[in-house]
Write a protein that holds these residues in place. Sequence first.
Motif, short mmCIF file in Angstrom:
data_model
loop_
_atom_site.label_atom_id
_atom_site.label_comp_id
_atom_site.label_asym_id
_atom_site.label_seq_id
_atom_site.Cartn_x
_atom_site.Cartn_y
_atom_site.Cartn_z
N ASP A 274 -105.48 -37.75 -6.73
CA ASP A 274 -105.11 -37.38 -8.10
C ASP A 274 -104.46 -36.00 -8.11
N SER A 275 -103.66 -35.72 -7.10
CA SER A 275 -103.07 -34.40 -6.90
C SER A 275 -101.89 -34.17 -7.84
N TYR A 276 -101.78 -32.95 -8.31
CA TYR A 276 -100.63 -32.54 -9.10
C TYR A 276 -99.55 -32.03 -8.15
N HIS A 277 -98.33 -32.54 -8.33
CA HIS A 277 -97.16 -32.00 -7.65
C HIS A 277 -96.10 -31.74 -8.70
N HIS A 278 -95.59 -30.53 -8.73
CA HIS A 278 -94.57 -30.19 -9.72
C HIS A 278 -93.30 -30.99 -9.44
N ILE A 279 -92.64 -31.41 -10.51
CA ILE A 279 -91.41 -32.21 -10.41
C ILE A 279 -90.29 -31.47 -11.12
N ARG A 280 -89.18 -31.36 -10.44
CA ARG A 280 -88.01 -30.66 -10.98
C ARG A 280 -86.84 -31.63 -11.08
N ASN A 281 -86.15 -31.63 -12.21
CA ASN A 281 -84.91 -32.38 -12.34
C ASN A 281 -83.80 -31.49 -11.81
N VAL A 282 -83.39 -31.74 -10.59
CA VAL A 282 -82.38 -30.89 -9.95
C VAL A 282 -81.03 -31.07 -10.63
N THR A 283 -80.71 -32.30 -11.01
CA THR A 283 -79.41 -32.58 -11.61
C THR A 283 -79.32 -32.09 -13.04
N GLY A 284 -80.35 -32.33 -13.82
CA GLY A 284 -80.31 -32.02 -15.24
C GLY A 284 -81.36 -31.04 -15.68
N GLY A 285 -81.52 -29.97 -14.95
CA GLY A 285 -82.57 -29.02 -15.24
C GLY A 285 -82.43 -28.29 -16.55
#
Length: 414
Positions: A313-324
């Motif tokens: 149940d780990s949190y990993h940050h997610i980034r929208n590289v294309t549409g940040g």
Amino acid sequence: MSLVDSAAIKRLADWDGDRLERLAAAHDTPLYVTDHDRIRENFARFDAAFDFAHVMYAAKANTGRAVIQTLYDAGADIECAAAGELDRALKAGVAPEDLQYTAVNPPDRDLDYAVDLWADTPELTITAGAEMTLDRLESRGFDGRLAIRVNPGIGTGHHEKVATGKDAKFGVAYDEVPELVADARERFEFVGLHAHVGSGVLSGDLDDHRRALQKVADLAERVGSLEFLDLGGGFGVPYRPEEPPLDIEAAAEMVREVTDGVDATIALEPGRYLLADAGALLTRVNTVKETPETRVVGVDAGLTALIRPAMFDSYHHIRNVTGGDREPVESSVGGPLCTSADVFCTDRPIPRAEANDLLAIGNVGAYGINLANQFHSQPKPGEVAIEGDDERVTRRRETFEDLTRLEDEVPGDQ
């Protein structure tokens, strides 16, 4: 900026978006990107803080050949928890005398491999976590360097599944250690005690971690005549962008104080701390679906590429590289596998994702690609190493042919 003075954590926002887009276009997705400059920075910072200790790398965090080579070249010895890790370390160019083997319920073939290696390299240290392991080693003719793993009965860390210090699976019960040490001294070259009490320890966990390590240090003083006391790893990194990094100087001072009365070399085995923020997983959006509950964002990576969210149940940050720069929208990001566990986040605000956008998942350098699997016959991702301006493939992407290769190689008619 020196390696030691580098930032205590590399956030996902710190990765060069243009470079990530270029790597994804060149090598396809899902793709692991590992920053070897960052690995060196993390090791230099840790090694400087714990200048009183012998620092090894816990290979289970990432057994990639390039990763092991980078850390070994930086000055770390290598700690292995399985015979396969020993084999990989040797193939990465590690000298056998710079290896330590920490056995956990070792299969016969693992003990056979380790004892054969010891026969040629008597400097190899084997750590045992059960009385029966001592008997099994002796039956194979082993009488060399032996350490005993202690279970202090206290676990720390980010999840109960990694709080190994209170899990009976790991190590010899605390009160039974002195008697087993006396026995080991009769049969082997007994050299040390080992303990690993948990993983993902941050600054707020240091008091609990201190209590666990204090028990182990007290036992070391009671047993006496040790070459080393190995306190394992466990020091963590923040996975959420708002979390502060571990105060590594405070952690080092705590360990120094706890072990002040121990007349032995203090050994440590960082893994996650060295690797986690040095890795990012790139994945491409293929499906977007509006539902009454949430915006579903389908990507080409699944729990086969990164299982930690499903397993811990780990949190990993997610980034929208294309549409940040787009407006954040509550989104559920999931992969192509037929299980509800195949999600990286649920109802998390992410800049509005569209088809073909590139997303990056952060802090995957430790226990990311090492836990990749082939569920649903998904080929494992490839991996690219970056060092300065250089980029090189360190692990090619699996193909469908790789999925069936071991079956195809079975002799005879099938």
